[in-house]
Design an enzyme around this catalytic site. Structure first.
Site: not given
Ligand code: NAG
Length: 708
Positions: A535, A532, A608
């Site tokens: 980015e 996760d 999300d």
């Protein structure tokens, strides 16, 4: 995930209350995007007199010995002293690659995006012969010899024809612009005495600037850029790339994930655009994202399909920097697009189709097919932030079995890790991680644990210590170790652009002891991985990410490769998990961030999402768009990450979810527990039946993946 700071999410959230749009730039807040759109506006204002300043020097044209490629010099009439080189080649499957870069420039434009995306160096065709004419060079090819690629010299224009009809036109509107590297002093010499910084930090160029018709009469955010509380130092100056790609006979375009938007891309410019901002590709942790927007999300695949009743073609723009894409439809049977990127070379792959299935095949040959998943990973995944202890995991498993609800995987979010030092179990709550994983495996199930890229900067964390001592961490513009704030507090980020870091990362996943090295002895070969925040998400960074002037291996700035960063992380995790068993067992790695090629390393999910009907609906479109871009192993969190979906919504979400390739239920830490066994009848039984339908269809899913 990020912490929910509002409690208004109980039922349907009005979208206006969602994403903090002020945390993310609009096109008008990004200097190079402003410059790109202003260029398009100037072209629009003077359509009769507008011509591209770029042209091919016909005398320099050289065809390769194998005949399938040629190189040529390109010049811009605005800067006769600056040299560009063009390289055009046809691959054996008909894909045309067009590359242009500055030659002997002051610096190098980032040219490595394609090397990360592609599975191999493509072989060039043996059946292509270029014919050099006075005004252009052309080649006819294809099984029916009905495909033709034409490169016009003045101005430079590349057109793909099929059956005599224009399919793809590059620089047909004259918006191509590769800003060359320059020195600040040289530029300043051109400014007048009153060439001072105006309010919005634009430097006014001399009024008799002969380039103003093309470049504008200001130096808009060339050397430094202010946004919110951040300053981007931009030591390389302007280096953006603007490019128009037109599909004169295709009324629909698809792809360029990731956006929460419709499947067929909408207009962003022109007469009455549906959106006001271009589609943006800049991987970001877009907290509480909107259900209908061109804002960028967690991943980027710069592949666009153009479709009509009788033809499908595609373009891949191999670029790693932030990119904005304007879409418009001059008629309902044609599409114009304008791609504006912050840095990088021009490296375009033209996929000739002619059918959608041909595009899928051409794309898979270029960047790889979706990984063949282990069959268990096509089952139902149960996740929550967080199952709080090893006994909690055992209890959840027991309840599924008592209620006879099928499930294959139990997930552990960040709270399993002591102070969010991934790989290190919180001993109070998880005193027996190996026994816990074995209790799950005893029922032929698997565990997935999260491993994020932010490494807590403390000497008691051996993973950080090893990375620090070996110099594997991303650096600031001043060559110091970059520090940012994330779940683990003060953290550093491994630089997977450095190949020397790869072995080190792989070895962390070993389950046996290795003298003098950290290995994950507190895990088993049945613990798979969730990546996760790759980015990367950084709570105190610009746009919740990394400063663009940070430095990666090879001296490249973060801005050059930002959109590729997440893929390299999930790849190395995949390689590490692959290596820990002999013979190798198929790894399962879930990633939030991705780029062209990420399909080779595992699954993705749409991040999300909110527990609303709008998000349930847009999740379907996002998964389909991802599949169109070649990344089929994808899904949206069932139930929505934020909020407490009422039983009917949750039930409907399972009914939708079982038809996406990746099927996981997940929930935010502030939500109520919502495992399917907790629901009243008739919902519980409906969900049980729904999940059983998924399991009855597993052979269909598995076969579909084999074929993909
Ligand atoms: C994936 O990792 C392997 C080695 O572990 C490397 O050879 C390859 O270039 C990597 N690809 C990407 C896209 O990171």
């Amino acid at each position: 995930m990020r912490v929910l700071n509002t409690v208004l999410l109980l039922v349907a959230v009005p979208t206006a209350l969602a994403v903090k749009t002020q945390d993310f730039k609009t096109c008008s807040q990004a200097g190079f995007c402003r410059r790109g759109r202003a260029l398009a506006a100037r072209a629009q204002e003077n359509p009769a007199s507008w011509t591209s300043p770029y042209s091919v020097d016909a005398g320099s044209l050289a065809i390769s010995a194998d005949q399938a490629s040629f190189t040529a010099a390109v010049k811009s009439s605005l800067y006769p002293q600056i040299k560009f080189g063009l390289d055009v080649r046809v691959h054996d499957d008909g894909i045309v690659r067009v590359r242009m870069d500055e030659v002997d420039g002051l610096r190098k434009h980032y040219d490595e995006a394609a090397s990360w995306a592609l599975i191999a160096d493509p072989t060039v065709s043996k059946n292509v012969k270029w014919t050099i004419g006075k005004k252009e060079v052309r080649a006819k090819y294809g099984p029916k010899k009905d495909v033709e690629i034409v490169v016009a010299f003045e101005p430079l224009k590349v057109t793909l024809f099929r059956g005599g009809k224009e399919q793809i036109v590059i620089n047909g509107r004259g918006l191509l612009h590769m800003e060359h590297f320059r020195t600040k002093a040289a530029e300043q010499a051109q400014t007048t005495e009153e060439g001072l910084n105006t309010e919005d930090a634009q430097t006014v160029l001399s009024t008799n600037n002969p380039r103003a018709w093309f470049e504008g009469d200001t130096e808009d955010a060339y050397w430094e850029e202010q946004w919110s509380s951040w300053t981007d130092s931009k030591p390389k100056g302007p280096e953006s790339l603007s490019l128009d790609i037109t599909f004169p006979n295709h009324g629909h375009v698809y792809g360029i994930p990731q956006h929460a938007s419709t499947l067929s891309l909408r207009t962003t410019t022109g007469e009455s655009p549906y959106y006001t901002d271009p589609y943006r590709l800049y991987n970001a942790d877009t907290f509480e994202y909107l259900a209908d927007s061109t804002m960028s999300l967690y991943g980027s695949i710069p592949l666009m399909h153009a479709h009509s009743a009788d033809s499908t073609v595609a373009v891949f723009n191999a670029i790693g920097s932030e990119t904005w894409i304007d879409v418009s439809h001059p008629t309902d049977k044609s599409t114009e697009t304008h791609w504006i990127s912050e840095s990088g070379i021009l490296d375009i792959f033209i996929l000739p189709g002619p059918k959608p299935e041909d595009i899928f095949e051409q794309w898979a040959r270029l960047t790889g097919a979706s990984v063949l998943p282990a069959e268990w990973s096509l089952g139902y995944h149960q996740c929550r932030w967080n199952y709080v202890s090893s006994d909690d995991v055992r209890q959840v498993q027991k309840r599924f079995d008592e209620e006879d609800i099928p499930v294959d995987v139990f997930w552990l979010d960040i709270e399993y890790a002591e102070e969010h030092k991934y790989f290190m179990w919180d001993e109070k709550s998880f005193p027996d991680p190996v026994e816990m994983a074995n209790d799950v495996s005893a029922n032929a199930r698997k565990t997935v644990a999260i491993i994020d890229p932010h490494l807590k900067r403390v000497s008691t964390f051996p993973v950080y210590q090893e990375a620090h001592e070996n110099g594997y961490l991303v650096k600031t513009k001043d060559s110091n170790e970059y520090e940012g704030w994330c779940w683990s507090g003060n953290s550093a980020w491994p630089d997977f652009f450095n190949p020397a870091s790869w072995e080190w990362w792989h070895q962390l996943f070993k389950t046996e002891k290795i003298e003098g090295k950290f290995t994950w002895v507190d895990s088993t070969k049945d613990v798979h991985i969730w990546n996760d925040m790759n980015e990367p998400a950084i709570f105190n960074g610009p746009e919740i990410s990394m400063p663009r002037d940070n430095i990666h291996h090879g001296g490249w700035e973060h801005r050059d490769l930002h959109n590729i960063n997440g893929m390299l992380f999930s790849n190395q995790t995949y390689q590490g998990v692959l290596k820990r068993t002999n013979p190798a067992e198929r790894p399962f790695v879930l990633t939030r961030s991705f780029y062209a090629g990420s399909q080779r390393f595992g699954a993705m999910w749409t991040g999300d999402n909110l527990g609303t009907w709008e998000h349930m609906a847009v999740g379907i479109k996002m998964v389909l768009t991802n599949s169109i871009a070649g990344f089929a192993f994808s899904g949206s969190d069932v139930g929505g990450f934020f909020g407490n979906p009422e039983p009917e919504m949750l039930t409907r979400w399972y009914q939708v979810g079982i038809f996406s390739p990746f099927l996981r239920a997940h929930a935010h830490i502030d939500t109520k527990r919502r495992e399917p066994y907790l629901l009243d009848e008739p919902y519980k039984s409906i969900i049980r039946d729904t999940l059983r339908l998924r399991y009855a269809m597993l052979p269909v899913w598995y076969t579909a993946f084999r074929e993909a």
